[in-house]
Design an enzyme around this catalytic site. Structure first.
Site, mmCIF file in Angstrom:
data_model
loop_
_atom_site.group_PDB
_atom_site.id
_atom_site.type_symbol
_atom_site.label_atom_id
_atom_site.label_comp_id
_atom_site.label_asym_id
_atom_site.label_seq_id
_atom_site.Cartn_x
_atom_site.Cartn_y
_atom_site.Cartn_z
ATOM 1 N N GLU A 26 0.875 -1.158 0.000
ATOM 2 C CA GLU A 26 0.000 0.000 0.000
ATOM 3 C C GLU A 26 0.922 1.221 0.000
ATOM 4 O O GLU A 26 1.805 1.327 0.859
ATOM 5 C CB GLU A 26 -0.831 -0.034 1.286
ATOM 6 C CG GLU A 26 -2.005 0.876 1.233
ATOM 7 C CD GLU A 26 -2.774 0.884 2.550
ATOM 8 O OE1 GLU A 26 -2.669 -0.095 3.322
ATOM 9 O OE2 GLU A 26 -3.442 1.885 2.798
ATOM 10 N N ARG A 77 5.550 -12.936 9.222
ATOM 11 C CA ARG A 77 6.103 -11.585 9.135
ATOM 12 C C ARG A 77 7.480 -11.539 9.745
ATOM 13 O O ARG A 77 7.744 -12.263 10.706
ATOM 14 C CB ARG A 77 5.259 -10.700 10.035
ATOM 15 C CG ARG A 77 4.335 -9.784 9.393
ATOM 16 C CD ARG A 77 3.615 -9.026 10.491
ATOM 17 N NE ARG A 77 3.762 -7.609 10.221
ATOM 18 C CZ ARG A 77 3.182 -7.012 9.197
ATOM 19 N NH1 ARG A 77 2.416 -7.677 8.375
ATOM 20 N NH2 ARG A 77 3.362 -5.720 9.003
ATOM 21 N N LYS A 117 4.265 0.863 9.446
ATOM 22 C CA LYS A 117 4.408 2.136 8.752
ATOM 23 C C LYS A 117 3.783 3.269 9.555
ATOM 24 O O LYS A 117 4.255 4.395 9.510
ATOM 25 C CB LYS A 117 3.773 2.034 7.366
ATOM 26 C CG LYS A 117 4.669 1.298 6.381
ATOM 27 C CD LYS A 117 4.069 1.255 5.008
ATOM 28 C CE LYS A 117 2.992 0.189 4.945
ATOM 29 N NZ LYS A 117 2.543 -0.101 3.581
HETATM 30 P P1 ATP Z 1 2.903 -2.340 8.033
HETATM 31 O O1 ATP Z 1 1.941 -3.075 8.901
HETATM 32 O O2 ATP Z 1 4.316 -2.431 8.416
HETATM 33 O O3 ATP Z 1 2.478 -0.951 7.765
HETATM 34 P P2 ATP Z 1 1.643 -3.524 5.814
HETATM 35 O O4 ATP Z 1 1.426 -4.976 5.920
HETATM 36 O O5 ATP Z 1 0.488 -2.631 6.035
HETATM 37 O O6 ATP Z 1 2.889 -3.127 6.670
HETATM 38 P P3 ATP Z 1 1.722 -3.412 2.994
HETATM 39 O O7 ATP Z 1 2.162 -2.254 2.199
HETATM 40 O O8 ATP Z 1 0.276 -3.733 3.011
HETATM 41 O O9 ATP Z 1 2.270 -3.155 4.429
HETATM 42 O O10 ATP Z 1 2.574 -4.698 2.656
HETATM 43 C C1 ATP Z 1 2.982 -5.104 1.377
HETATM 44 C C2 ATP Z 1 3.408 -6.534 1.434
HETATM 45 O O11 ATP Z 1 4.525 -6.682 2.312
HETATM 46 C C3 ATP Z 1 2.305 -7.415 1.968
HETATM 47 O O12 ATP Z 1 2.239 -8.598 1.209
HETATM 48 C C4 ATP Z 1 2.729 -7.709 3.368
HETATM 49 O O13 ATP Z 1 2.247 -8.959 3.765
HETATM 50 C C5 ATP Z 1 4.259 -7.646 3.278
HETATM 51 N N1 ATP Z 1 4.833 -7.262 4.557
HETATM 52 C C6 ATP Z 1 4.570 -6.159 5.272
HETATM 53 N N2 ATP Z 1 5.256 -6.164 6.438
HETATM 54 C C7 ATP Z 1 5.986 -7.303 6.446
HETATM 55 C C8 ATP Z 1 6.907 -7.891 7.361
HETATM 56 N N3 ATP Z 1 7.203 -7.310 8.510
HETATM 57 N N4 ATP Z 1 7.466 -9.067 7.037
HETATM 58 C C9 ATP Z 1 7.178 -9.662 5.875
HETATM 59 N N5 ATP Z 1 6.337 -9.169 4.965
HETATM 60 C C10 ATP Z 1 5.731 -7.992 5.233
HETATM 61 MG MG MG Z 2 -1.344 -2.908 5.231
#
Ligand code: ATP
Ligand code: MG
Length: 751
Positions: free
Chosen positions: A31, A258, A268
């Site tokens: 995102e 994760r 984020k």
């Molecule tokens: P955050 O919670 O850190 O803001 P998010 O999951 O909202 O992260 P996205 O932009 O939706 O962030 O994530 C893009 C991709 O990266 C998704 O497939 C998500 O599963 C993966 N991802 C995000 N954080 C991690 C992590 N800590 N380890 C592994 N993969 C991750």
């Molecule tokens: Mg997200």
């Protein structure tokens, strides 16, 4: 070991076998509401890595369904991160917003099927009606609306006739489902907000659960890989794609754990809080766990890729120790970057018996690094050394300069202290010293014994530089709030002094400052007037000691960082160890690092010696004993095999019966079961394949299957050579003789 397939690759290979998909297609779907962090790097490595391994492709898709938090600057940061890590998406960057019209069509289809309805409960009521884990929910009375009513309302929602929150579109699934996500999940909501791409075209936006599976389907994704928190959403994913009765094949969702790292935050939202509150200088502040932060700090893409590879892909969430990441960057830079001298906290030394000037030619690399290059270091009677490298009243184990104890100036002479000059407050302001003219490094005839060598710079020729020392962003392992921020995470030294070659030649942008750590010319603030260097990482894990006294780390560390040898800082060896070390380096030609590991550990050195008694292959033996045997001993505290078994293994490597890659596998099995290596090789059919007659057809097939890559290679993309080698090794499960493969592939690609 990386040869062991992770569960995702197992799934992919099963699907390939079944022939479900024409091509393996994955996607990385961030995102665009923040800069990507190291967790995203893991996801990038998995998605792009799998696509690459199975000759498929991976899309970069911006999951831009939430107009209020998204921005193009984040899109750019995400693109940069993927590119910097060395991956490529095919074609344009994709956007979920490009599919808004299609997704809307699917919504209409669901409504027409009687499988979705417009609900007019407010947010609170929706929550209340959903029930709890132990009690079923109840369905809204609006669920009884007719298909016509629903179609009409949905159309009006889309046309902007309602206010935010007045209605939502929901899937009609099961308000009593055990999986609460399945209790009539929301598909669309009204949001009168400006979208950074679709502008004001839409005022309804699809929810993640609706948009994601459809975007995957639209793009022909085969494997939709996400993190574990989406496990319960998988039922919605499946339900929607099945109910919509789409032309197969359709994608399936698979979850992995994760990545979490201690001493930092990763969400984020929390990172944005640090940026907005000016706790850091921006998303690319070198203390941030963002890719932009690591990049600016001086981490290499290789080190991050290695880290992601080491931590592996698991099904259970766990916390990884940040020292493991630090290990990876040290390991990468250790052999790559020039070593130079910089004094962070200078104190002047006047060498009274030295006259004139000279320039000392000194190698940038220690003798065991297979790289060449040198510079001239100016030397004169006035130099600066590190304030802490002199002590008037030293403790017993102090190895550096004291009133009685001489020290070597790295690459130069041995000096002794004659006198210290103090100011009125008793602070030392200068040291008067004498040098021994016969003690020049590399030509030492002085016979003087010193316990260490220290860095220094010439007072007349050194350049002033700014050095930024970074430490962990948080002082707690599992930070909970801003109060856990480490107040000492950044220390700026304005007046460090560096040898002039670093400024003049800037042979590289990364350096090892001897005895200090690895440093990187700040890509943004560095200028000729104000050269700025960021500390990437220290030479050794300084936190390992601290945390022992503070609190026991609760963190699970999966891969033990290798023991590191620090040039010039190691504890002195005993006489016995020194003798061994000298024999290993001088007589047996071992590299310093390996010799050091063996010489310092009696268990290892005696094991090594008994191997040597049976087989004269000092280097191969030493490498196995110092690495694999040492690790085994450390992990298990005992060995399941004898020195004779190691000898047997090494013989097979030396005779090229097995490749060194296979040798690792054999070693692991031997360490597990205690079986003889030759037995293992025989019963598993691991004998190295060197016969061109067997290898050639394999290469032909790979060439036939990859015409695009062949063309690109022939057009000058040399990097693809590795691709072909990799494919052959893979096809032979690592058994092909790399030398032969190399020759044959070279020949065939030329043709
Ligand atoms: P955050 O919670 O850190 O803001 P998010 O999951 O909202 O992260 P996205 O932009 O939706 O962030 O994530 C893009 C991709 O990266 C998704 O497939 C998500 O599963 C993966 N991802 C995000 N954080 C991690 C992590 N800590 N380890 C592994 N993969 C991750
Ligand atoms: Mg997200």
């Amino acid at each position: 070991m990386s040869e062991n397939k992770d569960f995702l690759r197992v799934i992919v290979e099963e699907d390939i076998k079944k022939g479900t998909y024409k091509e393996i297609v994955t996607r990385f779907p961030p995102e665009p509401n923040g800069f990507p962090h190291i967790g995203h790097a893991k996801s990038i490595c998995i998605n792009f890595g799998i696509a690459k391994d199975y000759s498929g492709h991976c899309n970069l898709r911006m999951d831009d369904t939430n107009p209020t938090t998204e921005d193009t600057k984040y899109v750019e940061a995400l693109k940069d991160a993927v590119k910097w890590l060395g991956f490529k998406w095919i074609g344009e960057v994709r956007y979920t917003s490009d599919y808004f019209p299609k997704i809307y069509e699917y919504a209409v289809k669901l409504v027409k099927m009687g499988k979705a309805y417009v609900d007019s409960l407010n947010e609170e009521e929706i929550k209340e009606y959903r029930g709890t884990v132990t009690t079923p929910g109840k369905r809204s009375k609006y669920a009884q609306r007719t298909i016509e009513e629903n179609l009409d309302l949905l159309e009006k929602m889309k046309n902007g006739e309602f206010k935010d929150g007045e209605h939502v579109l929901r899937a009609k699934i099961d308000m009593g489902a055990a999986n609460m996500k399945m209790r009539d999940p929301l598909l669309y909501r009204i949001r009168h907000a400006h979208h950074f791409r679709t502008k004001d075209e839409w005022c309804i936006y699809p929810m993640y659960d609706f948009a994601h599976c459809l975007s995957d389907y639209i793009e022909g994704v085969s494997h939709s890989i996400c993190t574990l928190e989406f496990e319960n959403n998988r039922d919605i994913y499946d339900w929607l794609l099945d109910e919509l009765d789409l032309t197969p094949p359709r994608p399936y969702q698979h979850e992995f754990a994760r990545l979490g790292i201690n001493y930092t935050v990763m969400s984020k939202r929390k990172l944005l809080e640090l940026v907005n509150g000016n706790y850091v200088s921006g998303w690319d502040d070198p203390r941030m766990p963002t890719i932009a932060g690591y990049k600016r700090r001086g981490y290499t893409p290789e080190s991050i890729l290695n880290f992601c590879d080491q931590i592996g892909i698991a099904k259970a969430n766990s916390m990884v120790d940040v020292s493991q990441l630090e290990f990876c960057i040290r390991d990468d830079l250790n052999k790559k970057v020039p070593r130079v001298m910089c004094v962070l906290d200078p104190i002047k030394v006047t060498i009274e018996n030295y006259e004139g000037d000279e320039e000392i030619e000194a190698s940038y690399y220690p003798h065991d690094v297979p790289k060449e290059g040198s510079r001239k270091i100016p030397f004169s009677n006035e130099i600066y050394i590190e304030r802490e490298d002199f002590m008037e009243n030293p403790p017993k184990e102090y190895n550096r300069l004291t009133l009685e104890q001489p020290v070597r100036l790295r690459h130069a002479y041995i000096i002794t202290c004659k006198e210290v000059i103090k100011d009125s407050l008793g602070n030392i302001v200068e040291i008067k010293a004498l040098y021994n003219k016969d003690s020049k490094s590399g030509q030492d005839k002085s016979g003087i014994k010193v316990k260490s060598a220290i860095q220094w710079v010439c007072a007349k020729k050194a350049k002033r530089v700014e050095v930024r020392l970074y430490d962990r962003l948080y002082k707690n392992e599992a930070p909970e709030s801003l109060e856990d921020l480490n107040p000492n995470s950044l220390k700026i030294i304005k007046d460090a002094l560096i040898e002039p070659a670093v400024i003049l030649e800037k042979a590289d942008e990364r350096f090892q400052f001897e005895r200090q750590g690895y440093f990187y010319a700040d890509p943004i603030d560095y200028s000729d007037e104000n050269p700025v260097f960021n500390k990437i990482v220290g030479l050794k894990d300084s936190w390992a000691k601290k945390s022992k006294t503070e609190e026991k780390p609760k963190v699970e560390i999966k891969v033990e960082p290798k023991k590191e040898v620090i040039h010039g800082e190691a504890q002195a060896m005993s006489e016995e160890q020194q003798t061994l070390f000298d024999r290993y380096t001088n007589k047996l030609n071992l590299n310093g690092e390996v010799a050091n590991i063996l010489a310092r550990d009696t268990n290892l050195s005696s094991f090594y010696e008994s191997c040597l008694n049976e087989l004269n292959s000092p280097i191969t033996l030493a490498n196995i004993v110092a690495n694999d045997v040492a690790k085994e001993l450390k992990d298990k505290g005992k060995l399941n095999f004898t020195s004779s078994q190691i000898v047997e293994l090494v013989k097979m490597i030396d005779e090229e019966t097995i490749s060194s890659k296979i040798a690792k596998q054999v070693f692991e099995e031997m360490a597990q079961t205690g079986q003889n290596p030759s037995k293992i090789v025989e019963s598993n059919g691991l004998v190295q394949i060197s016969d061109p007659k067997i290898i050639e057809p394999i290469i032909d097939e790979i060439i036939a299957k990859n015409p695009d890559n062949v063309e690109k290679y022939r057009a000058g993309n040399d990097k693809l050579f590795g691709f072909f080698i990799g494919q052959v090794l893979k096809a032979t499960q690592g058994k092909a003789n790399p030398k032969v493969v190399n020759e044959l592939v070279t020949k065939k690609l030329k043709a």
